[in-house]
Enzyme design. Structure first.
Site, short mmCIF file in Angstrom:
data_model
loop_
_atom_site.label_atom_id
_atom_site.label_comp_id
_atom_site.label_asym_id
_atom_site.label_seq_id
_atom_site.Cartn_x
_atom_site.Cartn_y
_atom_site.Cartn_z
N HIS A 37 -5.43 4.80 6.02
CA HIS A 37 -6.21 6.14 5.83
C HIS A 37 -7.57 5.66 5.41
O HIS A 37 -8.58 6.49 5.87
CB HIS A 37 -5.70 6.72 4.41
CG HIS A 37 -4.32 7.16 4.52
ND1 HIS A 37 -3.12 6.74 3.76
CD2 HIS A 37 -3.82 8.38 5.22
CE1 HIS A 37 -1.84 7.21 4.34
NE2 HIS A 37 -2.48 8.50 5.08
N SER A 186 2.84 4.99 4.55
CA SER A 186 3.04 5.19 3.21
C SER A 186 4.70 4.99 2.98
O SER A 186 4.89 4.88 1.91
CB SER A 186 2.83 6.74 2.87
OG SER A 186 1.34 6.88 3.14
#
Ligand code: PAF
Length: 285
Positions: A37, A186
């Site tokens: 990210h 994640s």
């Protein structure tokens, strides 16, 4: 850097930026941010005057037996990463803010959402298209940034933007990997130490596939077989799919005679992980 929770407040802010002539970038995320990210946010900051990072665990893209409830969340950590990378705002709406009582409108897409991840997660892309188009309407960015790890998602969003005449540039950014090859996700947080080791089989099969193509392999079936074989050697791995598809349509191909995506989804224990590589293919095949 501000954290904004309402549609109204983020709209006001972005409207003021546009009025001042600023270019606005959007990085849509579900939070629990990692270096993947961060690379999107850094690129957005380099290419825009202002950057909005949305942090929203979108309920509509999870199936009934998926990990919506346990999806990792840590807004304080996300805020520190966004601030240190140069983002201007985190947009962090509640589910009720995005989907108020009576909510009934969804964005659906045919064809390319039904292969690969769409086959085992039949409602996933409907949720992704819906939330991403809502974020586009709310933030009205000039450019939006997505990771190539979710290559099918990126292709679907490019298609949606084209089909619905959305005036937004979509930028895809390369997969970020750990030094051992594991693609950042994640969901890696779900893995035990033993599973983390086992999960290396994903990137190993991707690297092996890439090497075959570089050595001249042009048969998609041979590529799939070799990648499957590698994954099947890992006892903790269970294959969801190993497929080679046309990069634009996401439909299976037999020859690497056009831009292609070699994509895998593999369960390591209960955790479903994805990885991929892309190639140009050769028209002479
Ligand atoms: O890739 C993700 O994290 C999500 O699918 C997205 C694009 C933020 C939509 O919820």
């Amino acid at each position: 850097m501000k954290i904004i929770e309402t549609v109204c407040a983020v709209r006001e802010q972005v409207k003021a930026w546009h009025k001042a002539g600023y270019r606005v970038g959007l990085v849509p995320t579900m939070g629990y941010l990692h270096e993947g990210h961060q690379s999107l946010i850094a690129r957005a900051c380099a290419e825009n005057d202002k950057v909005v990072v949305s942090v929203f665990v979108n309920p509509t893209q999870f199936g009934p037996n998926e990990d919506l409830g346990s999806y990792p969340r840590d807004l304080a950590r996300d805020a520190a990463l966004c601030e240190s990378t140069g983002a201007s705002i985190i947009f962090h709406p509640t589910p009720e803010e995005m989907y108020p009582s009576g909510y009934s409108t969804f964005v659906d897409m045919e064809g390319m959402t039904q292969t690969l991840c769409g086959k085992s997660r039949p409602t996933h892309f409907r949720g992704v298209c819906t939330v991403v188009s809502k974020l586009f309407h709310i933030v009205q960015p000039d450019t939006a940034y997505f990771g190539e790890k979710d290559a099918q998602q990126l292709a679907v969003i490019r298609r949606m933007v084209q089909d619905l005449n959305m005036d937004i540039t979509i930028v895809g950014c390369p997969i970020v990997r750990e030094p051992n090859g594991l693609a950042k996700s994640s969901r890696n947080t779900y893995l035990s130490e033993t599973e983390r080791q086992a999960a290396l089989v994903l990137s190993q099969s991707i690297f092996a596939g890439k090497a075959m193509v570089e050595a001249g392999e042009t048969d998609a079936g041979a590529l799939v077989d070799a990648m499957r074989h590698k994954i099947e050697a890992e006892p903790l791995a269970r294959i969801d799919y190993v497929q080679v598809v046309d990069q634009q349509t996401m439909q299976p191909i037999e020859k690497l005679d056009r831009p292609f995506l070699a994509a895998i989804a593999v369960y390591i224990g209960k955790t479903r992980l994805i990885d991929n590589f892309m190639g140009q293919g050769s028209a002479s095949q």
